[in-house]
Enzyme design. Structure first.
Site, PDB file in Angstrom:
ATOM      1  N   HIS A 141       0.815  -1.221   0.000  1.00  0.00           N
ATOM      2  CA  HIS A 141       0.000   0.000   0.000  1.00  0.00           C
ATOM      3  C   HIS A 141       0.847   1.269   0.000  1.00  0.00           C
ATOM      4  CE1 HIS A 141       0.495  -0.364   4.477  1.00  0.00           C
ATOM      5  NE2 HIS A 141       0.523   0.950   4.399  1.00  0.00           N
ATOM      6  N   ASP A 171       0.146  -7.665   1.137  1.00  0.00           N
ATOM      7  CA  ASP A 171       0.589  -6.282   1.373  1.00  0.00           C
ATOM      8  C   ASP A 171       2.112  -6.174   1.373  1.00  0.00           C
ATOM      9  OD1 ASP A 171       0.181  -3.573   1.677  1.00  0.00           O
ATOM     10  OD2 ASP A 171       0.094  -3.659   3.864  1.00  0.00           O
ATOM     11  N   SER A 248       4.767   2.215   8.024  1.00  0.00           N
ATOM     12  CA  SER A 248       4.439   1.095   7.149  1.00  0.00           C
ATOM     13  C   SER A 248       5.616   0.746   6.249  1.00  0.00           C
ATOM     14  CB  SER A 248       3.227   1.429   6.285  1.00  0.00           C
ATOM     15  OG  SER A 248       2.065   1.504   7.054  1.00  0.00           O
TER      16      SER A 248
END
Length: 402
Positions: A141, A171, A248
């Protein structure tokens, strides 16, 4: 001044009493003063050895006179390999489409400057270097919907990165930059993690480069449904190390400075909880992305839930089932045209064994499927209305989302 014998006696008496009080005070008051002084040192001085967390081998405090503890040592090992990733992507501008309406055009005028059909969206995340020649690992993402990104190294260099592959199912994404002799992160093992182990997160939260936070492993084998991302195929590591937007794609480390996961998810309704993709899953996916640009995920096609007395009643009511067992893994649903559907597995079946090995949680079944290959055969033993049946299922490929 001359002293009388009586005055001299009084002075001697007071001297003796004072000495005794001093001795008494040193016996009972000094330890309290010592504790106060330690507390003062903690609050006034630079990080003292007495408040450094326990080291991996059980010793408390620093490893040397320069106050370098095991956390700092781990960060020094991996920190240079952590990067900031800036992604820019074009997204459709809904206002532009709305203004194509003739009525709105008449209201605003035909001569008005048209609003761009696309707008630029920018995002920042983290990543870490796998190889000296510039292979990077990050979250899907972070780099989704873009072919190139800007990668900033800890030494200040900013390089263009090519997005080699993206896997939205786990992901995980991989990026390549043109550079040599880069610092790399050492990969560890997440298979034997236990609750309470140290966890160290490094990333770029809120644009603050190379930020370090520390906590513990709160839990392991959290399913995608528990984490709130049911469309993913990952058994997550849960940690209370602070993970914020921008973290992230950054590494989650153990006490030895080895990467055990990729920081990936924050639940909006959670306070102090973050989640990471186990490094074994990430490394396997990364290898396939670098090798062939995509990942083939094995697909069974069932929705599972762990049974308990309370859960049994809820599942029976929601799915109009009649499950009697109060423990095990119940199949809540079966996907149409899936391998599970083709062999006859049904909602209400309670899974007991996979390939003759007992299973107790849906996370175990998910892992067994995850670490299999497309085309592999799984023997699934279920309890159906009190009768034991075994179904041999050939795993298919996870269907692409349209």
């Amino acid at each position: 001044m001359k002293l009388s014998l009586k005055q001299l006696a009084v002075y001697v008496f007071l001297l003796v009493i004072g000495g005794g009080a001093g001795l008494f005070g040193s016996r009972y008051l000094l330890p309290q003063y010592s504790s106060f002084q330690q507390l003062k040192n903690v609050t006034m001085a630079s990080p003292p050895e007495s408040v450094v967390p326990n080291s991996p081998n059980g010793a408390i405090g620093a490893t040397g006179r320069d106050n370098v503890n095991f956390i700092a040592t781990a960060v020094q090992k991996v920190g240079p390999a952590v990067v900031r990733i800036n992604a820019t992507r074009k997204v459709a501008n809904p206002i532009s489409d709305a203004l194509k309406n003739p009525l709105l055009r008449r209201f605003f005028g035909e001569d008005e400057e048209p609003i761009p059909q696309e707008r630029i969206e920018r995002g920042t995340g983290s990543g870490f270097i796998l190889s000296e020649d510039g292979e990077l690992l990050t979250n899907a993402h972070v780099v989704a919907d873009t072919d190139t990104v800007q990668v900033t190294l800890k030494d200040g260099r900013t390089l263009e990165g090519k997005v080699v592959g993206v896997d939205s199912v786990t992901d995980v994404a991989v990026v390549k930059i043109k550079a040599n002799h880069l610092p790399t992160a050492k990969l560890g093992n997440s298979q034997n993690l236990v609750q309470g182990q140290w966890a160290i997160a490094i990333g770029n939260p809120l644009g603050l480069d190379n930020t370090v936070t520390i906590g513990i492993i709160s839990a392991t084998d959290r399913t995608s449904a528990q984490v709130g991302v049911p469309d993913k195929r990952v058994s997550f590591i849960q940690t209370d190390a602070a993970i914020n937007p921008g973290n992230s794609g950054g590494p989650l480390l153990n006490a030895q400075g080895e990467v055990i996961g990729i920081n990936t998810a924050i639940r909006a309704d959670a306070q102090g909880l973050g989640f990471a993709i186990p490094i074994e899953t990430a490394a396997r996916v990364a290898n396939e992305l670098f090798t062939k640009g995509h990942v083939d995920h094995p697909f069974l096609g069932i929705e599972m839930a762990d049974l308990s007395p309370t859960r049994k009643q809820q599942i029976n009511q929601e799915n109009q089932l009649n499950i009697q067992q109060e423990a095990g893994i119940v199949i809540r649903g079966v996907t149409d045209n899936s391998p599970a559907k083709q062999v006859g597995l049904l909602p209400g079946d309670v899974i007991q064994k996979v390939n003759s090995k007992p299973v107790k949680t849906s996370a175990q079944v998910q892992k067994l499927v995850e670490f299999s290959k497309v085309g592999d055969m799984l023997a699934i033993e279920v309890n159906r209305n009190g009768k034991i049946q075994t179904f041999k299922v050939q795993l298919g490929a996870y269907p692409e989302r349209k």
